[in-house]
Design a protein around this motif. Sequence first.
Motif, PDB file in Angstrom:
ATOM      1  N   ASP A  66      -5.607   1.387 -10.886  1.00 31.41           N
ATOM      2  CA  ASP A  66      -5.192   0.561  -9.750  1.00 31.41           C
ATOM      3  C   ASP A  66      -3.765   0.971  -9.395  1.00 31.41           C
ATOM      4  N   VAL A  67      -3.593   1.632  -8.242  1.00 28.28           N
ATOM      5  CA  VAL A  67      -2.310   2.260  -7.904  1.00 28.28           C
ATOM      6  C   VAL A  67      -1.842   1.809  -6.524  1.00 28.28           C
ATOM      7  N   ASP A  68      -0.590   1.436  -6.420  1.00 34.44           N
ATOM      8  CA  ASP A  68       0.040   1.170  -5.126  1.00 34.44           C
ATOM      9  C   ASP A  68       1.543   1.396  -5.278  1.00 34.44           C
ATOM     10  N   PRO A  73       0.822  -1.221   0.000  1.00 34.50           N
ATOM     11  CA  PRO A  73       0.000   0.000   0.000  1.00 34.50           C
ATOM     12  C   PRO A  73       0.847   1.259   0.000  1.00 34.50           C
ATOM     13  N   VAL A  74       0.347   2.281  -0.655  1.00 31.47           N
ATOM     14  CA  VAL A  74       1.030   3.580  -0.668  1.00 31.47           C
ATOM     15  C   VAL A  74       1.088   4.160   0.738  1.00 31.47           C
ATOM     16  N   GLU A  75       0.083   3.846   1.555  1.00 29.96           N
ATOM     17  CA  GLU A  75       0.002   4.421   2.893  1.00 29.96           C
ATOM     18  C   GLU A  75       1.154   3.972   3.787  1.00 29.96           C
ATOM     19  N   GLU A  76       1.767   2.820   3.489  1.00 28.48           N
ATOM     20  CA  GLU A  76       2.886   2.385   4.314  1.00 28.48           C
ATOM     21  C   GLU A  76       4.005   3.415   4.250  1.00 28.48           C
ATOM     22  N   GLN A  77       4.576   3.707   5.416  1.00 28.64           N
ATOM     23  CA  GLN A  77       5.568   4.767   5.512  1.00 28.64           C
ATOM     24  C   GLN A  77       6.988   4.287   5.207  1.00 28.64           C
ATOM     25  N   HIS A  78       7.127   3.049   4.756  1.00 29.79           N
ATOM     26  CA  HIS A  78       8.457   2.522   4.490  1.00 29.79           C
ATOM     27  C   HIS A  78       9.086   3.202   3.276  1.00 29.79           C
ATOM     28  N   THR A  79      10.345   3.518   3.403  1.00 27.76           N
ATOM     29  CA  THR A  79      11.153   3.986   2.284  1.00 27.76           C
ATOM     30  C   THR A  79      12.506   3.297   2.384  1.00 27.76           C
ATOM     31  N   GLU A  80      13.286   3.424   1.317  1.00 27.96           N
ATOM     32  CA  GLU A  80      14.610   2.816   1.349  1.00 27.96           C
ATOM     33  C   GLU A  80      15.456   3.416   2.472  1.00 27.96           C
ATOM     34  N   ARG A  81      15.373   4.731   2.653  1.00 25.82           N
ATOM     35  CA  ARG A  81      16.170   5.364   3.706  1.00 25.82           C
ATOM     36  C   ARG A  81      15.645   5.037   5.093  1.00 25.82           C
ATOM     37  N   SER A  82      14.322   4.879   5.243  1.00 24.04           N
ATOM     38  CA  SER A  82      13.798   4.567   6.575  1.00 24.04           C
ATOM     39  C   SER A  82      14.190   3.162   6.994  1.00 24.04           C
ATOM     40  N   LEU A 127      14.014  -2.198  -1.901  1.00 23.30           N
ATOM     41  CA  LEU A 127      13.834  -0.961  -2.656  1.00 23.30           C
ATOM     42  C   LEU A 127      12.339  -0.689  -2.733  1.00 23.30           C
ATOM     43  N   TYR A 128      11.936   0.567  -2.556  1.00 17.57           N
ATOM     44  CA  TYR A 128      10.519   0.939  -2.618  1.00 17.57           C
ATOM     45  C   TYR A 128      10.302   1.972  -3.715  1.00 17.57           C
ATOM     46  N   THR A 129       9.410   1.665  -4.648  1.00 18.96           N
ATOM     47  CA  THR A 129       9.034   2.678  -5.627  1.00 18.96           C
ATOM     48  C   THR A 129       8.089   3.675  -4.970  1.00 18.96           C
ATOM     49  N   ASP A 130       8.017   4.883  -5.513  1.00 23.54           N
ATOM     50  CA  ASP A 130       7.065   5.859  -4.974  1.00 23.54           C
ATOM     51  C   ASP A 130       5.642   5.499  -5.371  1.00 23.54           C
ATOM     52  N   LEU A 131       5.431   5.149  -6.634  1.00 21.45           N
ATOM     53  CA  LEU A 131       4.112   4.733  -7.110  1.00 21.45           C
ATOM     54  C   LEU A 131       4.283   3.653  -8.172  1.00 21.45           C
ATOM     55  N   TRP A 132       3.289   2.783  -8.244  1.00 23.52           N
ATOM     56  CA  TRP A 132       3.198   1.794  -9.311  1.00 23.52           C
ATOM     57  C   TRP A 132       1.774   1.840  -9.851  1.00 23.52           C
ATOM     58  N   ASP A 133       1.638   2.257 -11.100  1.00 22.65           N
ATOM     59  CA  ASP A 133       0.333   2.299 -11.754  1.00 22.65           C
ATOM     60  C   ASP A 133       0.129   0.956 -12.449  1.00 22.65           C
ATOM     61  N   GLU A 134      -0.588   0.069 -11.770  1.00 20.38           N
ATOM     62  CA  GLU A 134      -0.807  -1.273 -12.308  1.00 20.38           C
ATOM     63  C   GLU A 134      -1.620  -1.227 -13.590  1.00 20.38           C
ATOM     64  N   THR A 135      -2.516  -0.272 -13.718  1.00 20.93           N
ATOM     65  CA  THR A 135      -3.358  -0.169 -14.912  1.00 20.93           C
ATOM     66  C   THR A 135      -2.518   0.079 -16.161  1.00 20.93           C
ATOM     67  N   ARG A 184      -1.250  13.392  -3.767  1.00 16.88           N
ATOM     68  CA  ARG A 184      -2.136  14.123  -4.678  1.00 16.88           C
ATOM     69  C   ARG A 184      -2.288  13.388  -6.007  1.00 16.88           C
ATOM     70  N   TYR A 185      -1.173  12.900  -6.551  1.00 20.17           N
ATOM     71  CA  TYR A 185      -1.262  12.251  -7.852  1.00 20.17           C
ATOM     72  C   TYR A 185      -1.943  10.887  -7.743  1.00 20.17           C
ATOM     73  N   ARG A 186      -1.739  10.217  -6.646  1.00 17.36           N
ATOM     74  CA  ARG A 186      -2.420   8.930  -6.455  1.00 17.36           C
ATOM     75  C   ARG A 186      -3.927   9.120  -6.428  1.00 17.36           C
ATOM     76  N   LEU A 187      -4.404  10.150  -5.718  1.00 12.96           N
ATOM     77  CA  LEU A 187      -5.836  10.422  -5.693  1.00 12.96           C
ATOM     78  C   LEU A 187      -6.360  10.737  -7.090  1.00 12.96           C
ATOM     79  N   TYR A 188      -5.571  11.479  -7.863  1.00  9.43           N
ATOM     80  CA  TYR A 188      -5.952  11.790  -9.243  1.00  9.43           C
ATOM     81  C   TYR A 188      -6.101  10.503 -10.060  1.00  9.43           C
TER      82      TYR A 188
END
Length: 304
Positions: A206-208, A165-174, A221-229, A195-199
């Motif tokens: 389908d975005v995560d 989920p995008v909501e997870e706060q995990h990042t590569e640096r964290s 490694l964590y991507t910022d967004l993945w647009d599955e569609t 903002r862009y995910r909501l758009y």
Amino acid sequence: MGVRMLAGLQAGDRLRRREVHERFGGRQQGGIGPSTKAPVVLFFTDPAKGHQHGYYDGWDSEGYFHYVGEGQRGDQQLTQGNKAILNHQDDGRSLEGFVADGTTVTYLGEFALVEHYFTDAHETGDPDTLRQVVVFKLRPAADVPVELPSLPISPQSQPRVDRVPVEEQHTERSFVSPDREPYELERREASLVRRYRLYLHRRGHDVDRLRLVPPGESRPLYTDLWDETDKELIEAKGTVTRDSLRFAVGQLLDYRRFADANTLAVLLPSRPRPDLLRYLHELGISVIYPNGDDWSRADPATSG
């Protein structure tokens, strides 16, 4: 596996660290202590403390114990205590483990080195500076009657890709610097992503995110967004400087090695200046940026 060398101790015994060194030798400071009194190398782990700072000692999924080497500044080298673990079998020394709790330690028993590998961590006391550390993969001689944590990620021979989920706060640096507060630039990136995910959601996409673990690595490694569609990898940056865009390019090219992506895009707070836009387009990377309440997109095929 040789005969256990710490006479008078059983796995699970608790004692003062000072007593360990009085009886068996080894350095009283640091995590690794080759002894001049006995043919042993002592190592001390403190997973509860280490995990708070991005140093992950623990069991993998196959029952091996992974132990981060010594060295607080710069890339760790296979010298001193690290060399003692690396060569303990050739030197005729047993490898004896302890888990620390303040000044008290608990004996874990004898281990043997299976192999070693390198991963990223931050310098001790400096969560902003990353460096390379050595990790020793150890086999216990017998069951360890002490509870020790498991690794967050066990290195595997094949890459792993998971949608998270995008909501997870995990990042590569964290992951490597859990004790570091986010920078203002990172907060700007997170705002752009939200903002862009909501758009995209309003458009029925389908975005995560993707969590990628390269083969042999223990750091995700964590991507910022993945647009599955649209099968699009999106990396966000909070500024449009050349350095930030070059960093984004490196991340996207790294992620694409493991993700089945059709397109790559950089999410930015504004349109880049012409030369930077050409740089991204020549690499086949699209640019997405806000335009009032809407979003604009500059794709390589339509660039002018």
